[in-house]
Design a protein around this motif. Sequence first.
Motif, PDB file in Angstrom:
ATOM      1  N   LEU A  35       0.618   4.961  -7.142  1.00 56.69           N
ATOM      2  CA  LEU A  35       1.907   4.780  -6.498  1.00 56.69           C
ATOM      3  C   LEU A  35       2.880   4.219  -7.535  1.00 56.69           C
ATOM      4  CD1 LEU A  35       0.848   3.168  -3.077  1.00 56.69           C
ATOM      5  CD2 LEU A  35       1.449   5.559  -3.529  1.00 56.69           C
ATOM      6  N   THR A  36       4.023   4.853  -7.660  1.00 56.89           N
ATOM      7  CA  THR A  36       5.049   4.424  -8.598  1.00 56.89           C
ATOM      8  C   THR A  36       6.337   4.143  -7.843  1.00 56.89           C
ATOM      9  OG1 THR A  36       5.866   6.665  -8.995  1.00 56.89           O
ATOM     10  CG2 THR A  36       4.023   5.909 -10.367  1.00 56.89           C
ATOM     11  N   ALA A  37       7.278   3.528  -8.543  1.00 57.39           N
ATOM     12  CA  ALA A  37       8.575   3.270  -7.911  1.00 57.39           C
ATOM     13  C   ALA A  37       9.218   4.576  -7.470  1.00 57.39           C
ATOM     14  CB  ALA A  37       9.484   2.515  -8.879  1.00 57.39           C
ATOM     15  N   ALA A  38       9.115   5.598  -8.293  1.00 62.23           N
ATOM     16  CA  ALA A  38       9.727   6.887  -7.969  1.00 62.23           C
ATOM     17  C   ALA A  38       9.060   7.539  -6.759  1.00 62.23           C
ATOM     18  CB  ALA A  38       9.648   7.817  -9.173  1.00 62.23           C
TER      19      ALA A  38
ATOM     20  N   VAL B 107       6.373  -0.299   4.604  1.00 65.09           N
ATOM     21  CA  VAL B 107       5.546  -1.381   4.056  1.00 65.09           C
ATOM     22  C   VAL B 107       4.971  -0.966   2.697  1.00 65.09           C
ATOM     23  CG1 VAL B 107       3.527  -2.835   4.405  1.00 65.09           C
ATOM     24  CG2 VAL B 107       4.941  -2.235   6.355  1.00 65.09           C
ATOM     25  N   ILE B 108       4.435   0.251   2.616  1.00 65.02           N
ATOM     26  CA  ILE B 108       3.900   0.753   1.348  1.00 65.02           C
ATOM     27  C   ILE B 108       4.981   0.665   0.269  1.00 65.02           C
ATOM     28  CG2 ILE B 108       3.051   2.810   0.144  1.00 65.02           C
ATOM     29  CD1 ILE B 108       1.884   3.705   2.892  1.00 65.02           C
ATOM     30  N   ARG B 109       6.179   1.100   0.617  1.00 62.66           N
ATOM     31  CA  ARG B 109       7.301   1.060  -0.318  1.00 62.66           C
ATOM     32  C   ARG B 109       7.608  -0.362  -0.776  1.00 62.66           C
ATOM     33  NH1 ARG B 109      12.731  -0.140   0.602  1.00 62.66           N
ATOM     34  NH2 ARG B 109      14.271   0.940  -0.753  1.00 62.66           N
ATOM     35  N   ALA B 110       7.696  -1.288   0.191  1.00 62.32           N
ATOM     36  CA  ALA B 110       8.084  -2.659  -0.136  1.00 62.32           C
ATOM     37  C   ALA B 110       7.034  -3.358  -0.998  1.00 62.32           C
ATOM     38  CB  ALA B 110       8.337  -3.447   1.152  1.00 62.32           C
ATOM     39  N   VAL B 111       5.760  -3.193  -0.660  1.00 62.36           N
ATOM     40  CA  VAL B 111       4.700  -3.811  -1.465  1.00 62.36           C
ATOM     41  C   VAL B 111       4.764  -3.290  -2.898  1.00 62.36           C
ATOM     42  CG1 VAL B 111       2.214  -4.021  -1.805  1.00 62.36           C
ATOM     43  CG2 VAL B 111       3.152  -4.209   0.495  1.00 62.36           C
ATOM     44  N   THR B 112       4.859  -1.981  -3.037  1.00 60.90           N
ATOM     45  CA  THR B 112       4.854  -1.364  -4.361  1.00 60.90           C
ATOM     46  C   THR B 112       6.061  -1.799  -5.185  1.00 60.90           C
ATOM     47  OG1 THR B 112       3.694   0.571  -3.476  1.00 60.90           O
ATOM     48  CG2 THR B 112       4.807   0.830  -5.603  1.00 60.90           C
ATOM     49  N   LEU B 113       7.254  -1.698  -4.616  1.00 64.28           N
ATOM     50  CA  LEU B 113       8.467  -2.044  -5.361  1.00 64.28           C
ATOM     51  C   LEU B 113       8.500  -3.532  -5.715  1.00 64.28           C
ATOM     52  CD1 LEU B 113      11.233   0.040  -3.529  1.00 64.28           C
ATOM     53  CD2 LEU B 113      10.059   0.562  -5.680  1.00 64.28           C
ATOM     54  N   ALA B 114       8.071  -4.388  -4.798  1.00 58.92           N
ATOM     55  CA  ALA B 114       8.081  -5.827  -5.063  1.00 58.92           C
ATOM     56  C   ALA B 114       7.124  -6.183  -6.190  1.00 58.92           C
ATOM     57  CB  ALA B 114       7.716  -6.597  -3.794  1.00 58.92           C
ATOM     58  N   LEU B 115       5.937  -5.573  -6.188  1.00 57.07           N
ATOM     59  CA  LEU B 115       4.970  -5.853  -7.252  1.00 57.07           C
ATOM     60  C   LEU B 115       5.459  -5.349  -8.601  1.00 57.07           C
ATOM     61  CD1 LEU B 115       1.601  -5.023  -5.436  1.00 57.07           C
ATOM     62  CD2 LEU B 115       2.377  -7.285  -6.186  1.00 57.07           C
TER      63      LEU B 115
END
Length: 346
Positions: free
Chosen positions: A53-56, A18-26
């Motif tokens: 939090l970054t994409a990487a 979820v953390i990944r998806a929120v960050t990447l989507a934003l």
Amino acid sequence: MRVGILTGGGDCPGLNAVIRAVTLALLHADAATEVWGIQRGFWGLMADRLQPLTAASVRDLLDEGGTVLGTHNRADPFAWQGHDASGQALDCLTRHGIDALVVIGGDGSLTIGDRFSRLGVPMVGVPKTIDNDIEHNERSFGFDSAVAVVAEALTRLKTTAQSHQRVMVLETMGRNAGWIALEGGLAGGADAILIPEQPFDLDRLTARLQARVQEQGHALVCVAEGATLSDGTQFWQTGSGVARLGGIGQALTDALAQRLPGTEVRGTLLGHLQRGGAPTAFDRVLSTRFGVAAAQALRDGAFGHTIALQGDRCVRVPLSAVSGRQRRVPLDDPLSDCARVLGALD
């Protein structure tokens, strides 16, 4: 926009997804957006512990269990160590210029989120609980992973039960809602499933297990930690000075050993094995869908809502509609009916 993300309550598989998806989507929608992770849930707001939090930094989190942000299941800013520290948390959000907050948590965390929302904090919730007990949400991420652990445990216990003609008792999580025991018990072929919503009679259970042992030489019992005897008795543990539901597996093992002379009865407590490890493929997809839906809700300004799964669609439900409520197993639920037809549930 500067967005904060926190994970509250107990850990479960899928939080990192979820953390990944929120960050990447934003970040995909607007590269100028900043995403900040708040460490250890609401405690991080009181302790001023944030990290970028970054994409990487999130891209490889999809299949990792736990939460890289950490969590704290007793950090309620409105009742922190005997006083109200919500002002301290609000100051932290202001100081760091956080425009909106994503709260990933169960009924307790979403209730806290609702209180902050009422104070004017732009807030979007994401339901998280392996117990699958959040109101208006048909499926929570982490639940499928927990059920898979229960089903595998029952499958493994069945082989030793058959070999030694034993009755095996497996205690699962499920304080007030028996979804894990019910679905895990069905998937693992349990002969008896005991859940909090359906009090059970020990005499009837004994008779059922006697019949199973006579018929097939062994029996499997899947019992939720919050299961209740017909006289209202529940079992509690008081380790670390905190009373928690649990211990019914061993108590039931001892009682059945007395009632089933000549049959060996063994108990197994799964405990935190149900929380740990990588999420199943289903939970990875569901977590991703929830995270993307939360990001879109933020961009739409749909604050004061939590994402929920209804009819295989991610919808928005007011936080006030889930705050302080639990989704328990209805006795006329199709899964309950299925278990009843098979003779595993009264």
